[in-house]
Design a protein around this motif. Structure first.
Motif, PDB file in Angstrom:
ATOM      1  N   ILE A   3       0.853  -1.188   0.000  1.00 57.77           N
ATOM      2  CA  ILE A   3       0.000   0.000   0.000  1.00 57.77           C
ATOM      3  C   ILE A   3       0.888   1.238   0.000  1.00 57.77           C
ATOM      4  O   ILE A   3       1.783   1.372   0.837  1.00 57.77           O
ATOM      5  N   LEU A   4       0.608   2.132  -0.941  1.00 58.12           N
ATOM      6  CA  LEU A   4       1.349   3.381  -1.055  1.00 58.12           C
ATOM      7  C   LEU A   4       0.420   4.553  -0.781  1.00 58.12           C
ATOM      8  O   LEU A   4      -0.595   4.721  -1.450  1.00 58.12           O
ATOM      9  N   GLY A   5       0.748   5.334   0.234  1.00 55.73           N
ATOM     10  CA  GLY A   5       0.053   6.587   0.483  1.00 55.73           C
ATOM     11  C   GLY A   5       0.829   7.703  -0.191  1.00 55.73           C
ATOM     12  O   GLY A   5       2.065   7.701  -0.184  1.00 55.73           O
ATOM     13  N   ILE A   6       0.116   8.622  -0.789  1.00 53.14           N
ATOM     14  CA  ILE A   6       0.740   9.750  -1.475  1.00 53.14           C
ATOM     15  C   ILE A   6       0.123  11.022  -0.891  1.00 53.14           C
ATOM     16  O   ILE A   6      -1.087  11.236  -0.989  1.00 53.14           O
ATOM     17  N   PHE A   7       0.956  11.838  -0.259  1.00 52.13           N
ATOM     18  CA  PHE A   7       0.509  13.037   0.439  1.00 52.13           C
ATOM     19  C   PHE A   7       1.331  14.215  -0.080  1.00 52.13           C
ATOM     20  O   PHE A   7       2.546  14.275   0.112  1.00 52.13           O
ATOM     21  N   ARG A   8       0.659  15.114  -0.777  1.00 51.49           N
ATOM     22  CA  ARG A   8       1.336  16.306  -1.292  1.00 51.49           C
ATOM     23  C   ARG A   8       1.437  17.337  -0.172  1.00 51.49           C
ATOM     24  O   ARG A   8       0.509  17.495   0.629  1.00 51.49           O
ATOM     25  N   HIS A   9       2.545  18.040  -0.121  1.00 50.89           N
ATOM     26  CA  HIS A   9       2.715  19.086   0.896  1.00 50.89           C
ATOM     27  C   HIS A   9       1.560  20.087   0.818  1.00 50.89           C
ATOM     28  O   HIS A   9       0.939  20.272  -0.222  1.00 50.89           O
ATOM     29  N   ALA A  10       1.294  20.746   1.947  1.00 48.93           N
ATOM     30  CA  ALA A  10       0.232  21.749   2.013  1.00 48.93           C
ATOM     31  C   ALA A  10       0.676  23.039   1.317  1.00 48.93           C
ATOM     32  O   ALA A  10       1.817  23.189   0.880  1.00 48.93           O
ATOM     33  N   LYS A  11      -0.252  23.969   1.229  1.00 47.78           N
ATOM     34  CA  LYS A  11      -0.070  25.229   0.495  1.00 47.78           C
ATOM     35  C   LYS A  11       1.111  26.026   1.049  1.00 47.78           C
ATOM     36  O   LYS A  11       1.188  26.309   2.239  1.00 47.78           O
ATOM     37  N   SER A  12       2.025  26.407   0.160  1.00 41.99           N
ATOM     38  CA  SER A  12       3.221  27.117   0.601  1.00 41.99           C
ATOM     39  C   SER A  12       3.087  28.626   0.428  1.00 41.99           C
ATOM     40  O   SER A  12       2.216  29.124  -0.276  1.00 41.99           O
ATOM     41  N   ASP A  13       3.990  29.328   1.085  1.00 43.86           N
ATOM     42  CA  ASP A  13       3.998  30.787   1.121  1.00 43.86           C
ATOM     43  C   ASP A  13       4.988  31.319   0.079  1.00 43.86           C
ATOM     44  O   ASP A  13       6.157  30.942   0.076  1.00 43.86           O
ATOM     45  N   TRP A  14       4.507  32.190  -0.783  1.00 47.82           N
ATOM     46  CA  TRP A  14       5.330  32.763  -1.843  1.00 47.82           C
ATOM     47  C   TRP A  14       5.655  34.238  -1.588  1.00 47.82           C
ATOM     48  O   TRP A  14       6.155  34.914  -2.488  1.00 47.82           O
ATOM     49  N   THR A  15       5.376  34.761  -0.383  1.00 48.28           N
ATOM     50  CA  THR A  15       5.525  36.198  -0.163  1.00 48.28           C
ATOM     51  C   THR A  15       6.980  36.670  -0.119  1.00 48.28           C
ATOM     52  O   THR A  15       7.255  37.805  -0.465  1.00 48.28           O
ATOM     53  N   ASP A  16       7.914  35.836   0.309  1.00 47.97           N
ATOM     54  CA  ASP A  16       9.321  36.247   0.373  1.00 47.97           C
ATOM     55  C   ASP A  16      10.052  35.721  -0.856  1.00 47.97           C
ATOM     56  O   ASP A  16      10.502  34.574  -0.897  1.00 47.97           O
ATOM     57  N   ALA A  17      10.177  36.568  -1.858  1.00 44.47           N
ATOM     58  CA  ALA A  17      10.791  36.174  -3.129  1.00 44.47           C
ATOM     59  C   ALA A  17      12.282  35.864  -2.988  1.00 44.47           C
ATOM     60  O   ALA A  17      12.884  35.285  -3.889  1.00 44.47           O
ATOM     61  N   ARG A  18      12.891  36.233  -1.867  1.00 40.99           N
ATOM     62  CA  ARG A  18      14.325  35.966  -1.656  1.00 40.99           C
ATOM     63  C   ARG A  18      14.592  34.513  -1.268  1.00 40.99           C
ATOM     64  O   ARG A  18      15.713  34.044  -1.382  1.00 40.99           O
ATOM     65  N   ALA A  53      10.000  11.070   2.843  1.00 37.36           N
ATOM     66  CA  ALA A  53       9.624  12.449   2.551  1.00 37.36           C
ATOM     67  C   ALA A  53      10.776  13.284   2.024  1.00 37.36           C
ATOM     68  O   ALA A  53      11.944  13.058   2.363  1.00 37.36           O
ATOM     69  N   SER A  54      10.406  14.267   1.237  1.00 34.40           N
ATOM     70  CA  SER A  54      11.320  15.312   0.807  1.00 34.40           C
ATOM     71  C   SER A  54      11.685  16.142   2.035  1.00 34.40           C
ATOM     72  O   SER A  54      10.835  16.415   2.882  1.00 34.40           O
ATOM     73  N   PRO A  55      12.937  16.589   2.137  1.00 33.86           N
ATOM     74  CA  PRO A  55      13.314  17.427   3.272  1.00 33.86           C
ATOM     75  C   PRO A  55      13.026  18.918   3.081  1.00 33.86           C
ATOM     76  O   PRO A  55      13.420  19.734   3.920  1.00 33.86           O
ATOM     77  N   ALA A  56      12.312  19.296   2.019  1.00 33.20           N
ATOM     78  CA  ALA A  56      11.981  20.707   1.810  1.00 33.20           C
ATOM     79  C   ALA A  56      11.157  21.229   2.995  1.00 33.20           C
ATOM     80  O   ALA A  56      10.365  20.493   3.593  1.00 33.20           O
ATOM     81  N   VAL A  57      11.333  22.492   3.315  1.00 28.73           N
ATOM     82  CA  VAL A  57      10.681  23.086   4.491  1.00 28.73           C
ATOM     83  C   VAL A  57       9.166  22.894   4.455  1.00 28.73           C
ATOM     84  O   VAL A  57       8.556  22.526   5.464  1.00 28.73           O
ATOM     85  N   ARG A  58       8.525  23.103   3.320  1.00 28.77           N
ATOM     86  CA  ARG A  58       7.068  22.982   3.265  1.00 28.77           C
ATOM     87  C   ARG A  58       6.600  21.551   3.516  1.00 28.77           C
ATOM     88  O   ARG A  58       5.512  21.333   4.038  1.00 28.77           O
ATOM     89  N   VAL A  59       7.434  20.574   3.195  1.00 32.11           N
ATOM     90  CA  VAL A  59       7.093  19.175   3.476  1.00 32.11           C
ATOM     91  C   VAL A  59       7.300  18.878   4.963  1.00 32.11           C
ATOM     92  O   VAL A  59       6.448  18.248   5.594  1.00 32.11           O
ATOM     93  N   THR A  60       8.418  19.331   5.516  1.00 29.24           N
ATOM     94  CA  THR A  60       8.666  19.059   6.941  1.00 29.24           C
ATOM     95  C   THR A  60       7.579  19.691   7.807  1.00 29.24           C
ATOM     96  O   THR A  60       7.113  19.077   8.767  1.00 29.24           O
ATOM     97  N   GLN A  61       7.157  20.911   7.448  1.00 31.50           N
ATOM     98  CA  GLN A  61       6.086  21.563   8.208  1.00 31.50           C
ATOM     99  C   GLN A  61       4.759  20.838   8.025  1.00 31.50           C
ATOM    100  O   GLN A  61       3.980  20.714   8.975  1.00 31.50           O
ATOM    101  N   THR A  62       4.474  20.364   6.824  1.00 29.81           N
ATOM    102  CA  THR A  62       3.234  19.620   6.579  1.00 29.81           C
ATOM    103  C   THR A  62       3.184  18.383   7.467  1.00 29.81           C
ATOM    104  O   THR A  62       2.168  18.116   8.118  1.00 29.81           O
TER     105      THR A  62
END
Length: 181
Positions: A3-18, A53-62
């Motif tokens: 069984i494979l669960g697939i969970f996409r990270h939640a909505k990310s913040d694009w306000t800081d373009a840096r 999981a991906s170690p990207a910040v939006r994934v870790t927070q999700t």
């Protein structure tokens, strides 16, 4: 069967373009959506004990917020190869699993996760939920694919059946698309 669960990270913040893409955090709606989905994933009852999981910040927070809402967070294996990976790369990551758990919850990004569903689930009418994914696999969406394999190393295209799909807006309409998106 696996069984494979697939969970996409939640909505990310694009306000800081840096910020680098990898470092983008969740926005307010994403934090709420992660919690709502965490409760649902627990209530769905698969009992995920192995998370890749991906170690990207939006994934870790999700994962953190989903786990807090569910009251538990199983151990996570962070794998940089999952960050923005293609379906083929994700299949390779899954095939590399040496412990061969019965189920794996994969948490990452689109378009790779959506393409993974398309590659694993044949477009033959056997999984009606596939049509919903074809429309969109939005942020914080959660899908379950039953795989007709004995070992993860046997993973191949067309071996799955999409048995469950929930989007945040299915549980809380306020988490659906806004007019500004």
């Amino acid at each position: 069967m696996k069984i494979l669960g697939i969970f996409r990270h939640a909505k990310s913040d694009w306000t800081d373009a840096r910020l680098r893409d990898f470092d983008r955090p969740l926005n307010k709606r994403g934090r709420v959506g992660a919690g709502v989905m965490g409760k649902h994933i627990l209530e769905h009852g698969v009992g995920w004990r192995y998370i890749l999981a991906s170690p990207a910040v939006r994934v870790t927070q999700t994962i953190e917020l989903a786990g807090e809402a569910a009251g538990e967070t199983p151990p996570v294996t962070w794998d940089r190869r999952i960050y923005l990976a293609s379906s083929a790369a994700l299949i390779d990551v899954l095939k590399d699993q040496e412990t061969d758990p019965r189920s794996i919850l994969l948490v990452g990004h689109n378009p790779g996760l959506e393409d993974l569903i398309f590659d694993l689930v044949p477009d033959d009418g056997s999984s009606p939920l596939r049509d919903v994914v074809e429309d969109k696999f939005p942020t914080a969406a959660y899908a379950v694919v039953e795989l007709d394999i004995e070992h993860w190393s046997d993973l191949r295209e067309g071996c799955g059946r999409l048995t469950h799909l929930v989007r945040p807006r299915d549980l809380d309409p306020s988490l659906g698309p806004s007019l500004t998106e």
